[in-house]
Design a protein around this motif. Structure first.
Motif, PDB file in Angstrom:
ATOM      1  N   ILE B 256      61.610  53.410  14.600  1.00 33.26           N
ATOM      2  CA  ILE B 256      60.512  54.347  14.855  1.00 33.26           C
ATOM      3  C   ILE B 256      59.631  53.799  15.976  1.00 33.26           C
ATOM      4  CG2 ILE B 256      58.459  55.425  13.835  1.00 33.26           C
ATOM      5  CD1 ILE B 256      59.977  55.184  11.111  1.00 33.26           C
ATOM      6  N   PRO B 257      59.411  54.591  17.044  1.00 33.54           N
ATOM      7  CA  PRO B 257      58.652  54.060  18.184  1.00 33.54           C
ATOM      8  C   PRO B 257      57.219  53.700  17.802  1.00 33.54           C
ATOM      9  CG  PRO B 257      59.004  56.450  18.397  1.00 33.54           C
ATOM     10  CD  PRO B 257      59.845  55.983  17.232  1.00 33.54           C
ATOM     11  N   ASP B 258      56.812  52.482  18.123  1.00 36.59           N
ATOM     12  CA  ASP B 258      55.425  52.013  17.914  1.00 36.59           C
ATOM     13  C   ASP B 258      54.930  52.220  16.485  1.00 36.59           C
ATOM     14  OD1 ASP B 258      55.210  51.003  20.414  1.00 36.59           O
ATOM     15  OD2 ASP B 258      53.801  52.497  21.168  1.00 36.59           O
ATOM     16  N   PHE B 259      55.796  51.963  15.495  1.00 32.95           N
ATOM     17  CA  PHE B 259      55.422  52.195  14.092  1.00 32.95           C
ATOM     18  C   PHE B 259      54.146  51.436  13.714  1.00 32.95           C
ATOM     19  CE2 PHE B 259      55.474  50.874   9.626  1.00 32.95           C
ATOM     20  CZ  PHE B 259      55.526  52.106   9.001  1.00 32.95           C
ATOM     21  N   TYR B 260      54.098  50.146  14.028  1.00 39.58           N
ATOM     22  CA  TYR B 260      52.947  49.347  13.585  1.00 39.58           C
ATOM     23  C   TYR B 260      51.672  49.694  14.361  1.00 39.58           C
ATOM     24  CZ  TYR B 260      56.179  46.929  10.573  1.00 39.58           C
ATOM     25  OH  TYR B 260      57.109  46.662   9.601  1.00 39.58           O
ATOM     26  N   LYS B 261      51.862  50.095  15.615  1.00 37.16           N
ATOM     27  CA  LYS B 261      50.726  50.565  16.415  1.00 37.16           C
ATOM     28  C   LYS B 261      50.161  51.851  15.780  1.00 37.16           C
ATOM     29  CE  LYS B 261      48.099  50.955  20.092  1.00 37.16           C
ATOM     30  NZ  LYS B 261      46.981  50.021  20.226  1.00 37.16           N
ATOM     31  N   MET B 262      51.062  52.754  15.361  1.00 41.11           N
ATOM     32  CA  MET B 262      50.612  54.007  14.744  1.00 41.11           C
ATOM     33  C   MET B 262      49.916  53.729  13.416  1.00 41.11           C
ATOM     34  SD  MET B 262      53.376  57.038  15.598  1.00 41.11           S
ATOM     35  CE  MET B 262      54.879  56.282  14.995  1.00 41.11           C
ATOM     36  N   ARG B 263      50.456  52.759  12.657  1.00 34.97           N
ATOM     37  CA  ARG B 263      49.778  52.401  11.392  1.00 34.97           C
ATOM     38  C   ARG B 263      48.354  51.929  11.656  1.00 34.97           C
ATOM     39  NH1 ARG B 263      52.451  48.141   7.635  1.00 34.97           N
ATOM     40  NH2 ARG B 263      53.056  50.024   6.531  1.00 34.97           N
ATOM     41  N   GLU B 264      48.219  51.051  12.648  1.00 36.94           N
ATOM     42  CA  GLU B 264      46.904  50.509  12.982  1.00 36.94           C
ATOM     43  C   GLU B 264      45.932  51.643  13.325  1.00 36.94           C
ATOM     44  OE1 GLU B 264      47.357  47.311  15.897  1.00 36.94           O
ATOM     45  OE2 GLU B 264      45.293  47.725  16.545  1.00 36.94           O
ATOM     46  N   MET B 265      46.416  52.581  14.144  1.00 43.16           N
ATOM     47  CA  MET B 265      45.574  53.725  14.533  1.00 43.16           C
ATOM     48  C   MET B 265      45.155  54.541  13.312  1.00 43.16           C
ATOM     49  SD  MET B 265      47.648  55.134  17.844  1.00 43.16           S
ATOM     50  CE  MET B 265      47.331  54.490  19.488  1.00 43.16           C
ATOM     51  N   ALA B 266      46.113  54.813  12.421  1.00 47.00           N
ATOM     52  CA  ALA B 266      45.826  55.634  11.237  1.00 47.00           C
ATOM     53  C   ALA B 266      44.824  54.933  10.322  1.00 47.00           C
ATOM     54  CB  ALA B 266      47.124  55.943  10.485  1.00 47.00           C
ATOM     55  N   MET B 267      45.044  53.635  10.098  1.00 48.33           N
ATOM     56  CA  MET B 267      44.154  52.901   9.187  1.00 48.33           C
ATOM     57  C   MET B 267      42.748  52.814   9.788  1.00 48.33           C
ATOM     58  SD  MET B 267      46.239  52.552   6.696  1.00 48.33           S
ATOM     59  CE  MET B 267      45.357  51.573   5.469  1.00 48.33           C
ATOM     60  N   GLU B 268      42.661  52.638  11.103  1.00 44.49           N
ATOM     61  CA  GLU B 268      41.345  52.582  11.757  1.00 44.49           C
ATOM     62  C   GLU B 268      40.586  53.905  11.628  1.00 44.49           C
ATOM     63  OE1 GLU B 268      41.830  51.229  15.769  1.00 44.49           O
ATOM     64  OE2 GLU B 268      42.043  49.138  15.128  1.00 44.49           O
ATOM     65  N   LEU B 269      41.337  54.983  11.566  1.00 43.39           N
ATOM     66  CA  LEU B 269      40.699  56.303  11.419  1.00 43.39           C
ATOM     67  C   LEU B 269      40.368  56.632   9.963  1.00 43.39           C
ATOM     68  CD1 LEU B 269      42.780  58.351  14.018  1.00 43.39           C
ATOM     69  CD2 LEU B 269      40.318  57.952  14.104  1.00 43.39           C
ATOM     70  N   GLY B 270      40.709  55.714   9.037  1.00 45.96           N
ATOM     71  CA  GLY B 270      40.308  55.926   7.644  1.00 45.96           C
ATOM     72  C   GLY B 270      41.426  56.336   6.713  1.00 45.96           C
ATOM     73  N   ALA B 271      42.687  56.139   7.124  1.00 44.53           N
ATOM     74  CA  ALA B 271      43.792  56.465   6.215  1.00 44.53           C
ATOM     75  C   ALA B 271      43.726  55.585   4.963  1.00 44.53           C
ATOM     76  CB  ALA B 271      45.133  56.259   6.915  1.00 44.53           C
ATOM     77  N   VAL B 272      44.138  56.143   3.841  1.00 43.31           N
ATOM     78  CA  VAL B 272      44.265  55.399   2.583  1.00 43.31           C
ATOM     79  C   VAL B 272      45.503  54.498   2.651  1.00 43.31           C
ATOM     80  CG1 VAL B 272      44.802  55.701   0.128  1.00 43.31           C
ATOM     81  CG2 VAL B 272      43.089  57.177   1.238  1.00 43.31           C
ATOM     82  N   SER B 273      46.552  55.019   3.281  1.00 37.53           N
ATOM     83  CA  SER B 273      47.827  54.309   3.371  1.00 37.53           C
ATOM     84  C   SER B 273      48.640  54.960   4.477  1.00 37.53           C
ATOM     85  CB  SER B 273      48.580  54.405   2.047  1.00 37.53           C
ATOM     86  OG  SER B 273      48.735  55.775   1.698  1.00 37.53           O
ATOM     87  N   PHE B 274      49.701  54.280   4.885  1.00 34.70           N
ATOM     88  CA  PHE B 274      50.529  54.770   5.990  1.00 34.70           C
ATOM     89  C   PHE B 274      51.936  54.253   5.781  1.00 34.70           C
ATOM     90  CE2 PHE B 274      52.486  54.348  10.179  1.00 34.70           C
ATOM     91  CZ  PHE B 274      52.151  55.552  10.801  1.00 34.70           C
ATOM     92  N   GLY B 275      52.929  55.087   6.077  1.00 37.07           N
ATOM     93  CA  GLY B 275      54.294  54.608   5.929  1.00 37.07           C
ATOM     94  C   GLY B 275      55.316  55.585   6.476  1.00 37.07           C
ATOM     95  N   ILE B 276      56.579  55.271   6.211  1.00 42.22           N
ATOM     96  CA  ILE B 276      57.692  56.088   6.679  1.00 42.22           C
ATOM     97  C   ILE B 276      57.968  57.174   5.647  1.00 42.22           C
ATOM     98  CG2 ILE B 276      60.126  56.064   7.346  1.00 42.22           C
ATOM     99  CD1 ILE B 276      59.795  53.028   7.901  1.00 42.22           C
ATOM    100  N   SER B 277      58.205  58.390   6.102  1.00 44.45           N
ATOM    101  CA  SER B 277      58.611  59.469   5.206  1.00 44.45           C
ATOM    102  C   SER B 277      60.130  59.448   5.078  1.00 44.45           C
ATOM    103  CB  SER B 277      58.144  60.812   5.766  1.00 44.45           C
ATOM    104  OG  SER B 277      58.629  61.861   4.948  1.00 44.45           O
TER     105      SER B 277
END
Lengths: 326, 326
Positions: B256-277
């Motif tokens: 998945i392109p930039d998976f960990y970068k996307m996680r970081e972005m989501a968590m910074e915006l207030g996500a409860v959790s982030f992962g692969i569907s």
């Protein structure tokens, strides 16, 4: 990352020299078949007792240990109870205090029933109560785990946490420590039989495979998710269906005399589930009532007698109280 | 051993030739980070639509497929929707019936969002409704799983079960099939982003290790037990803390392109959790509200555009309905 353990909230005035207290703390069943290293629950019997007295000599002394056949150290630097209490006193800056400990082992050592946890939790609860410390029991968990580390070579929480809180406890994570208290059907009874054979915790851990099949792990986490769901849903059938272990029990059961025979007997008598308590050799069954639990302990103990193995049997609902003053 | 699927209870009168129905079935997020192969939930968007008509020619025909870029077979012996419906009709002895299917793909294929499940469940629900079959949706699960077997080479249930029931679903066991419907906090929102790269399900399964460390498995089942507890306790913090995957994500995230970068972005915006569907490449985040979910899809899609990858974004609460007539 969050940690659900906050600061200790309050400690009362210094206890008077001569003040004393007697405490009971419960035995615990860790693993609960499909929750290796993360689940445990407490029972009303057996358990251990500690008598603690405030003395005018700073430091912790052990004046008496009964019921251990001389197996436990009297040296306060080597006994898990005194070591845990010492860590607790240090954490609240009360190393000036003098405490004398009597430990009365009322349950077998090396039984897989959290014997060291019961002693440690009894000691910590006695000290906490003498000090008027009304903080949540979760604050004592790290000190109890220090005791476990000394007793088992491994600072686990799946016995000490349910001994501290009573009830069913999930240790979701160690780093950071994250404890979840789970509900359970009130009618659930537990039958426990301790066959008097030697299964040291360290050795019982060492025979477990370090590498496992992913497909077995998936089976296991489907089952733990089912067990936790059953506990929340009060669904005893689901609890029973979920309590299967494809990873640890096939190995550890070899250390327990006639394990599969005993399971067959228990299930025929109406057990909801059957498995190894902690690292064994004790086995336990869940039942829907005390009558069935009694029938199971009687049948299994008679079988063990028949194959010339001594045993202890216990019947109890799940203990929801944890340690208590007696 | 019990099986929680009982016999089909009732099928109504034969539907009139010419009768037709249009059905929507939801996309689903399988695995849910720490529940590989056993957990899934449904969302309101995206999803697929099926239009089904009763004809006077016995057998199942597919007259139209839209939105698939010609990727799906029109041959009713090879299409998962018609194959599942055929198994269903056989089970109730109604192979005399003539059915025409239009499948309107409203969601991307190969996205890790249960695309084949949404189509299959829409088809089964359309047939069931046309036939006046009021039995519990659980009875259609085996037929939906036949469709999954054809689509993915593996008859899994972690997409079709939540698509059939809506909500959060645990597949405790396959042998026997044992499905547990889980509650969830009503305020939970889901942000989904599908990066338009190719991650075939079969290949995504093949890169997963077959042998794993016991200690990693223990971490994983502590987490799934924590997630299930959080769902029952309405404890969104616990849900978030528990959604960690030390086994599958470290491998699949490489696809998945930039998976960990996307996680970081989501968590910074207030996500409860982030992962692969599912098996990816779609990613998802849980949030406490729709506003945060929208902000996350926008940010991640902007990032994917920046690195020259097309994407689709979806925001939805958890779907508690499953398939429905539209």
């Amino acid at each position: 990352m969050e940690n659900n353990i906050q600061e200790i909230s309050s400690v009362g005035a210094a206890p008077a020299v001569g003040a004393s207290i007697q405490v009971f703390a419960p035995a615990t069943v860790a693993n609960v078949v499909c929750g290796f290293d993360v689940l445990g629950f407490a029972v009303n019997a057996p358990g251990d007792e500690v008598v603690m007295r405030v003395t005018n000599t700073p430091g912790i002394a052990i004046s008496k240990i009964t019921g251990d056949d001389g197996r436990l150290p009297m040296d306060p630097a080597k006994n898990t109870v005194s070591v845990s209490v010492k860590h607790y006193l240090e954490s609240i800056g009360r190393t000036d205090l003098g405490l004398d400990i009597e430990l009365h082992k009322k349950m077998p050592i090396g039984s897989g029933l959290g014997s060291s946890s019961a002693s440690t939790v009894a000691g910590l609860f006695a000290a906490k109560t003498l000090l008027g410390d009304t903080s949540d029991p979760i604050h004592q968990l790290p000190f109890a785990m220090k005791g476990e580390e000394m007793a088992c070579g491994y600072g686990h929480a799946d016995n000490v946490a349910p001994a501290l809180f009573g009830g069913f406890v999930l240790v979701r994570s160690y780093e950071p420590l994250d404890i979840v208290r789970l509900p359970h059907p009130k009618e659930l009874y537990c039958a426990i039989v301790f066959p008097d054979v030697d299964v040291p915790t360290r050795e019982a851990r060492q025979i477990i495979r370090q590498k496992i099949q992913m497909k077995d792990a998936v089976t296991q986490w489907g089952n733990i998710a089912g067990l936790v769901s059953g506990l929340f849903m009060n669904d005893i059938d689901l609890i029973g269906r979920s309590m299967q272990d494809v990873l640890v029990e096939p190995v550890r059961s070899m250390l327990i005399p006639d394990f599969y025979k005993m399971r067959e007997m228990a299930m025929e008598l109406g057990a909801v589930s059957f498995g190894i308590s902690g690292s064994g050799p004790s086995v336990f069954a869940f039942t829907r009532d005390g009558h069935t639990a009694h029938a199971i302990t009687q049948k299994l103990q008679a079988h063990l007698t028949h194959i010339k193995i001594g045993s202890q049997g216990y019947v109890s609902p799940i203990n929801d109280v944890g340690p208590k003053v007696i």
